[in-house]
Scaffold this motif. Sequence first.
Motif, PDB file in Angstrom:
ATOM      1  N   TRP A  50       0.985  -1.247  -0.067  1.00 19.64           N
ATOM      2  CA  TRP A  50       0.031   0.157  -0.136  1.00 19.64           C
ATOM      3  C   TRP A  50       0.832   1.184  -0.055  1.00 19.64           C
ATOM      4  N   PHE A  51       2.008   1.195   0.724  1.00 23.31           N
ATOM      5  CA  PHE A  51       2.952   2.504   0.704  1.00 23.31           C
ATOM      6  C   PHE A  51       3.726   2.659  -0.874  1.00 23.31           C
ATOM      7  N   ASP A  52       3.424   1.818  -1.810  1.00 25.95           N
ATOM      8  CA  ASP A  52       4.102   2.126  -2.810  1.00 25.95           C
ATOM      9  C   ASP A  52       2.944   2.955  -3.787  1.00 25.95           C
ATOM     10  N   GLY A  53       2.048   2.862  -3.511  1.00 29.97           N
ATOM     11  CA  GLY A  53       1.013   3.497  -4.492  1.00 29.97           C
ATOM     12  C   GLY A  53       1.330   4.814  -5.066  1.00 29.97           C
ATOM     13  N   LEU A  54       1.022   5.418  -6.022  1.00 23.47           N
ATOM     14  CA  LEU A  54       1.304   6.762  -6.450  1.00 23.47           C
ATOM     15  C   LEU A  54       0.605   7.850  -5.676  1.00 23.47           C
ATOM     16  N   ALA A  55       1.185   8.921  -5.370  1.00 22.07           N
ATOM     17  CA  ALA A  55       0.678   9.996  -4.519  1.00 22.07           C
ATOM     18  C   ALA A  55      -0.378  10.694  -5.130  1.00 22.07           C
TER      19      ALA A  55
END
Length: 567
Positions: A50-55
Amino acid sequence: MEIIFGRNKKEHLEPVRARVTGKIPAWLQGTLLRNGPGMHTVGETRYNHWFDGLALLHSFTIRDGEVYYRSKYLRSDTYTANIEANRIVVSEFGTMAYPDPCKNIFSKAFSYLSHTIPDFTDNCLINIMRCGEDFYATTETNYIRKINPQTLETLEKVDYRKYVAVNLATSHPHYDAAGNVLNVGTSIVDKGKTKYVIFKIPATVPGGRKEGRSPLKDAEVFCSIAARSLLSPSYYHSFGVTENYVVFLEQPFKLDILKMATAYIRGVSWASCLAFHGEDKTHIHIIDRRTRKPVLTKYHTDPMVVFHHVNAYEEDGCLLFDVIAYEDGSLYQLFYLANLNKDFKENSRLTSVPTLKRFVLPLHVDKNAEVGSNLINLSSTTARALKEKDGQVYCQPELLYEGLELPRINYAHNGKPYRYVFAAGVQWSPIPTKIIKYDILTKSSLKWGEEHCWPAEPLFVPTPGAKDEDDGIILSAIVSTDPQKSPFLLVLDARTFTELARASVDVEMHLDIHGLFIPDAGWDLGKQAPSREAPARDMQTEKSPPTSSSSNNGETRGLCSSGSFQE
Ligand SMILES: CC1=C(/C=C/C(C)=C/C=C/C(C)=C/C=O)C(C)(C)CCC1
Ligand SMILES: [Fe+2]
């Protein structure tokens, strides 16, 4: 949880007027600006974590009782490179990306070698930082991205390394009353040393800031602390400050630098280079802000993992600091999308409950105190600090509350005595189901929750001229797993925790991570981003043209020649 974690979210560049029920206080005028992952697949490729997702930046502008919503993907170089390639080409926390399928053994070897000196992502998805009049989207790498808080447009890419030698930095800086920023970063194997660097970014400079001049140009190193180990510095996500001290935890949750240097060649992610060492202690570093030097006493406590510091202050010769502590480093494991999207209830069960703990450190250790004696004599707490043979101090915290995360306080009390913690309530999973107000004095709590509702971090905004610490409101963006229920901005009375209003928005909103509230500057809501940016597109199927600042020729980052990672 497919609705929340599975689908890519669309941008909403034009302000969407929300449906307000209840009454938003007339004094509440401004913009809640928040950040978090919004896109989890690019073309046929998907992120693991989940912390990889594009901002995806989003904002709620509150004006005269009405609320206007907008959202926009951060046009990071990472975003642009991915969209151009229509697949993930930049490595993130839990996903290692392989940009150019290597054609032959030589280019393969070359590509591997260049990745031993990683250049990290600028997908700044965690928080928003304010530096004077400027706003930046932040993550934990050496990059931050300036943004326009009104239009959500992406501006300059700033590399911390140009100004302070850090390869990583927290996305949780502190601010003093004048708006100066204090942050901590890690300098990895630079000139043979690995250090934690505390640095300051002044909000203003004498003579005023020249147009376009980055406040980072005036950044200075405040103090640095040598890491206990050159090749395994601690991972940390935040730190604490009091009026006179900085609190930094060197915890046994560590980054393995050799593993990181070989991660690309081994085909594993950065996340796999992080490990909890239950056999080690947690070292508590206290830096005197007046001398800019660490205090001489050595404090330690049992192994633990802390992501969020809540607050810290001084009282009667002691330093008190409150943190949300875990028994191990398993939290980040729960955010793998496979766990969140399939059998959520079984796969994302917390094995260690996030607990609010209070630590109390004696600032002056009596030389004559007996070994084994408790050096804390505060009636308000059961926390203890025991003197050890070698003069070190072993700290035993007081357990205050179990099952909370994403803590916020009335920031006017940051570094000072305080009473209330506002946080997200977590029960069996790390995804919050409640909003909590915890009263440290009475040890009682108030809660808000609703069926199918998943609240984001609650943010406290004080009533103008407020005297009481809890005189204000709580804002939280709530997403729902009930398709019949639109997401909404919740406005609670911070004193009673009663709902004052909610502003429902008919969009598919992402669950965000952190953000801030910008009191009204009288922005023109109709103002649009300059046209040099790409229009909103369907992220799954179309490519956006690159922005002017992203000419990396389809080559990836992950390969930079800057030497600070080298040994
Ligand atoms: C990319 C990258 C990193 C990213 C970490 C991230 C993205 C952490 C997010 C934490 C959050 C969201 C915590 C919430 O409480 C590291 C490990 C620093 C170092 C290597 C490169
Ligand atoms: Fe955080």
